[in-house]
Design a protein around this motif. Sequence first.
Motif, PDB file in Angstrom:
ATOM      1  N   PRO A  61     -59.461  67.774  17.766  1.00  0.00           N
ATOM      2  CA  PRO A  61     -58.371  68.732  17.972  1.00  0.00           C
ATOM      3  C   PRO A  61     -57.891  68.844  19.421  1.00  0.00           C
ATOM      4  O   PRO A  61     -56.711  69.131  19.656  1.00  0.00           O
ATOM      5  N   TYR A  62     -58.784  68.650  20.398  1.00  0.00           N
ATOM      6  CA  TYR A  62     -58.410  68.800  21.800  1.00  0.00           C
ATOM      7  C   TYR A  62     -58.334  67.462  22.528  1.00  0.00           C
ATOM      8  O   TYR A  62     -58.286  67.417  23.763  1.00  0.00           O
ATOM      9  N   GLY A  63     -58.330  66.370  21.784  1.00  0.00           N
ATOM     10  CA  GLY A  63     -58.415  65.065  22.423  1.00  0.00           C
ATOM     11  C   GLY A  63     -59.858  64.741  22.769  1.00  0.00           C
ATOM     12  O   GLY A  63     -60.788  65.437  22.354  1.00  0.00           O
ATOM     13  N   TRP A  64     -60.053  63.670  23.540  1.00  0.00           N
ATOM     14  CA  TRP A  64     -61.398  63.183  23.821  1.00  0.00           C
ATOM     15  C   TRP A  64     -61.648  63.055  25.323  1.00  0.00           C
ATOM     16  O   TRP A  64     -60.757  62.690  26.096  1.00  0.00           O
ATOM     17  N   SER A  65     -62.877  63.360  25.712  1.00  0.00           N
ATOM     18  CA  SER A  65     -63.338  63.175  27.085  1.00  0.00           C
ATOM     19  C   SER A  65     -64.755  62.623  27.043  1.00  0.00           C
ATOM     20  O   SER A  65     -65.302  62.366  25.960  1.00  0.00           O
ATOM     21  N   TYR A  66     -65.390  62.498  28.204  1.00  0.00           N
ATOM     22  CA  TYR A  66     -66.778  62.020  28.233  1.00  0.00           C
ATOM     23  C   TYR A  66     -67.681  62.925  27.409  1.00  0.00           C
ATOM     24  O   TYR A  66     -68.678  62.476  26.829  1.00  0.00           O
ATOM     25  N   ALA A  67     -67.347  64.237  27.322  1.00  0.00           N
ATOM     26  CA  ALA A  67     -68.186  65.180  26.583  1.00  0.00           C
ATOM     27  C   ALA A  67     -68.103  64.966  25.076  1.00  0.00           C
ATOM     28  O   ALA A  67     -68.960  65.458  24.333  1.00  0.00           O
ATOM     29  N   SER A  68     -67.084  64.228  24.620  1.00  0.00           N
ATOM     30  CA  SER A  68     -66.955  63.970  23.185  1.00  0.00           C
ATOM     31  C   SER A  68     -68.021  63.014  22.685  1.00  0.00           C
ATOM     32  O   SER A  68     -68.370  63.027  21.504  1.00  0.00           O
ATOM     33  N   LYS A  78     -63.639  62.084  34.967  1.00  0.00           N
ATOM     34  CA  LYS A  78     -62.605  63.102  34.879  1.00  0.00           C
ATOM     35  C   LYS A  78     -61.438  62.593  34.048  1.00  0.00           C
ATOM     36  O   LYS A  78     -61.041  61.438  34.145  1.00  0.00           O
ATOM     37  N   GLY A  79     -60.881  63.470  33.216  1.00  0.00           N
ATOM     38  CA  GLY A  79     -59.713  63.120  32.430  1.00  0.00           C
ATOM     39  C   GLY A  79     -59.971  63.276  30.938  1.00  0.00           C
ATOM     40  O   GLY A  79     -61.119  63.327  30.476  1.00  0.00           O
ATOM     41  N   PRO A 197     -61.771  90.998  38.764  1.00  0.00           N
ATOM     42  CA  PRO A 197     -60.913  90.002  38.096  1.00  0.00           C
ATOM     43  C   PRO A 197     -61.038  88.607  38.701  1.00  0.00           C
ATOM     44  O   PRO A 197     -61.312  88.454  39.895  1.00  0.00           O
ATOM     45  N   ILE A 198     -60.824  87.605  37.851  1.00  0.00           N
ATOM     46  CA  ILE A 198     -60.838  86.223  38.287  1.00  0.00           C
ATOM     47  C   ILE A 198     -59.721  85.467  37.560  1.00  0.00           C
ATOM     48  O   ILE A 198     -59.483  85.700  36.373  1.00  0.00           O
ATOM     49  N   GLU A 199     -59.019  84.617  38.304  1.00  0.00           N
ATOM     50  CA  GLU A 199     -57.965  83.815  37.686  1.00  0.00           C
ATOM     51  C   GLU A 199     -58.532  82.483  37.233  1.00  0.00           C
ATOM     52  O   GLU A 199     -59.256  81.815  37.977  1.00  0.00           O
ATOM     53  N   VAL A 200     -58.225  82.105  36.012  1.00  0.00           N
ATOM     54  CA  VAL A 200     -58.714  80.843  35.464  1.00  0.00           C
ATOM     55  C   VAL A 200     -57.903  79.707  36.096  1.00  0.00           C
ATOM     56  O   VAL A 200     -56.671  79.676  35.966  1.00  0.00           O
ATOM     57  N   PRO A 201     -58.577  78.765  36.774  1.00  0.00           N
ATOM     58  CA  PRO A 201     -57.841  77.673  37.430  1.00  0.00           C
ATOM     59  C   PRO A 201     -57.171  76.739  36.420  1.00  0.00           C
ATOM     60  O   PRO A 201     -57.467  76.769  35.216  1.00  0.00           O
ATOM     61  N   ALA A 202     -56.285  75.911  36.930  1.00  0.00           N
ATOM     62  CA  ALA A 202     -55.649  74.893  36.099  1.00  0.00           C
ATOM     63  C   ALA A 202     -56.716  73.993  35.481  1.00  0.00           C
ATOM     64  O   ALA A 202     -57.737  73.684  36.113  1.00  0.00           O
ATOM     65  N   ASP A 203     -56.498  73.581  34.239  1.00  0.00           N
ATOM     66  CA  ASP A 203     -57.410  72.686  33.514  1.00  0.00           C
ATOM     67  C   ASP A 203     -58.808  73.268  33.365  1.00  0.00           C
ATOM     68  O   ASP A 203     -59.798  72.528  33.308  1.00  0.00           O
ATOM     69  N   PHE A 233     -61.837  71.788  31.493  1.00  0.00           N
ATOM     70  CA  PHE A 233     -61.447  71.416  30.142  1.00  0.00           C
ATOM     71  C   PHE A 233     -62.192  70.166  29.681  1.00  0.00           C
ATOM     72  O   PHE A 233     -62.505  70.002  28.501  1.00  0.00           O
ATOM     73  N   ASP A 234     -62.537  69.278  30.610  1.00  0.00           N
ATOM     74  CA  ASP A 234     -63.182  68.013  30.258  1.00  0.00           C
ATOM     75  C   ASP A 234     -64.540  68.198  29.600  1.00  0.00           C
ATOM     76  O   ASP A 234     -65.020  67.294  28.911  1.00  0.00           O
ATOM     77  N   VAL A 235     -65.207  69.351  29.802  1.00  0.00           N
ATOM     78  CA  VAL A 235     -66.558  69.526  29.234  1.00  0.00           C
ATOM     79  C   VAL A 235     -66.519  69.929  27.765  1.00  0.00           C
ATOM     80  O   VAL A 235     -67.562  69.965  27.120  1.00  0.00           O
ATOM     81  N   ILE A 236     -65.340  70.211  27.233  1.00  0.00           N
ATOM     82  CA  ILE A 236     -65.242  70.624  25.836  1.00  0.00           C
ATOM     83  C   ILE A 236     -65.439  69.408  24.933  1.00  0.00           C
ATOM     84  O   ILE A 236     -64.764  68.388  25.075  1.00  0.00           O
ATOM     85  N   ALA A 237     -66.369  69.531  23.993  1.00  0.00           N
ATOM     86  CA  ALA A 237     -66.705  68.411  23.109  1.00  0.00           C
ATOM     87  C   ALA A 237     -66.044  68.508  21.747  1.00  0.00           C
ATOM     88  O   ALA A 237     -65.871  67.483  21.076  1.00  0.00           O
ATOM     89  N   GLY A 238     -65.685  69.712  21.293  1.00  0.00           N
ATOM     90  CA  GLY A 238     -65.079  69.830  19.978  1.00  0.00           C
ATOM     91  C   GLY A 238     -64.927  71.275  19.550  1.00  0.00           C
ATOM     92  O   GLY A 238     -65.295  72.203  20.280  1.00  0.00           O
ATOM     93  N   ARG A 239     -64.383  71.454  18.362  1.00  0.00           N
ATOM     94  CA  ARG A 239     -64.113  72.785  17.807  1.00  0.00           C
ATOM     95  C   ARG A 239     -64.988  73.032  16.586  1.00  0.00           C
ATOM     96  O   ARG A 239     -65.091  72.180  15.704  1.00  0.00           O
ATOM     97  N   ALA A 240     -65.612  74.191  16.529  1.00  0.00           N
ATOM     98  CA  ALA A 240     -66.409  74.575  15.362  1.00  0.00           C
ATOM     99  C   ALA A 240     -65.477  74.894  14.200  1.00  0.00           C
ATOM    100  O   ALA A 240     -64.560  75.704  14.335  1.00  0.00           O
ATOM    101  N   GLU A 241     -65.733  74.258  13.044  1.00  0.00           N
ATOM    102  CA  GLU A 241     -64.821  74.391  11.910  1.00  0.00           C
ATOM    103  C   GLU A 241     -65.374  75.300  10.819  1.00  0.00           C
ATOM    104  O   GLU A 241     -64.714  76.243  10.391  1.00  0.00           O
ATOM    105  N   PHE A 242     -66.572  75.005  10.327  1.00  0.00           N
ATOM    106  CA  PHE A 242     -67.139  75.828   9.260  1.00  0.00           C
ATOM    107  C   PHE A 242     -68.653  75.656   9.230  1.00  0.00           C
ATOM    108  O   PHE A 242     -69.209  74.708   9.800  1.00  0.00           O
ATOM    109  N   ILE A 243     -69.311  76.597   8.558  1.00  0.00           N
ATOM    110  CA  ILE A 243     -70.763  76.530   8.373  1.00  0.00           C
ATOM    111  C   ILE A 243     -71.047  75.684   7.139  1.00  0.00           C
ATOM    112  O   ILE A 243     -70.532  75.967   6.051  1.00  0.00           O
TER     113      ILE A 243
END
Length: 283
Positions: A61-68, A78-79, A197-203, A233-243
């Motif tokens: 769903p979010y594309g692929w990175s090294y974490a995938s 990176k990327g 407060p903290i601002e979330v950086p780009a990516d 964002f690169d550390v995201i490996a995937g989305r939880a869908e269902f149990i």
Amino acid sequence: MAKKKKAADEGSWGKLVRDIVVILLLVLGIHSCVAKPFYIPSDSMMPTLRNGDQLIVSKYPYGWSYASVSFHLAPKVKGRLFGTLPKRGDIVVLEHPVTRIDYIKRVIGLPGDTIELRQGALIINGKPIRREVQPMLSIPVDANLPGPDSNLFRFVTRDANGRAVLELPVVRETLPGGATFDTIDMGPGYVTDDYGPIEVPADHLFLMGDNRDGSADSRVPVYAKGLGGPVPFDVIAGRAEFISFSTDGSVKWYNPLSWFTALRSGRAGTDLRPARDAGADRE
């Protein structure tokens, strides 16, 4: 004849090894590019997820990175290929930016958001989100619940039949964009109740656990096993869908009957995509 038999044996062994390699590559490819199972080992995402839940996590769903890449085999490059940002409220699996251990958390803040917490109340871009106190949630205690090192033991009590149960204080939150889900709020006095407060950086993304006072997430420093702020964002490996299924911790590998009796009823098939409130603020 002996030489021919030896050559045939060597050919059979070679084919077996080749087949095993192909199968392993297929499994790795499916795990890395399509979907993989994920086991919940803690209570940091209670009440949504319980220790003992087995999930299906989609990788695309979010594309692929090294974490995938499963089993943390890929170098940290990176990327992201075909990257698409998650939505607020999505539950994501990620590699810890430092330790590379798998975590599972909920997306709270997107790039450019300002995140703040005051006395446990979440504020996004200067506006408190909607919070609604729910009736106490009663969940049976079993060998997997509360999980190891859980902060939920204080809520263990007995029901009218004398059975051990967790009586949990639940607050329903609605994020900008309409994602609605339940959290556990144990009240004031926790170090994670006030943040920013903290601002979330780009990516980057700001992630939190649904067990708000028992989650090592973006509010918690790395030395305390937290994420140390917004994560790339690169550390995201995937989305939880269902149990896919859930067990109560009573499984014995040597007892096939326990493989079935340990299953928690009503958990299999639970959709982990958050409900979206059509009346909530849109962006």
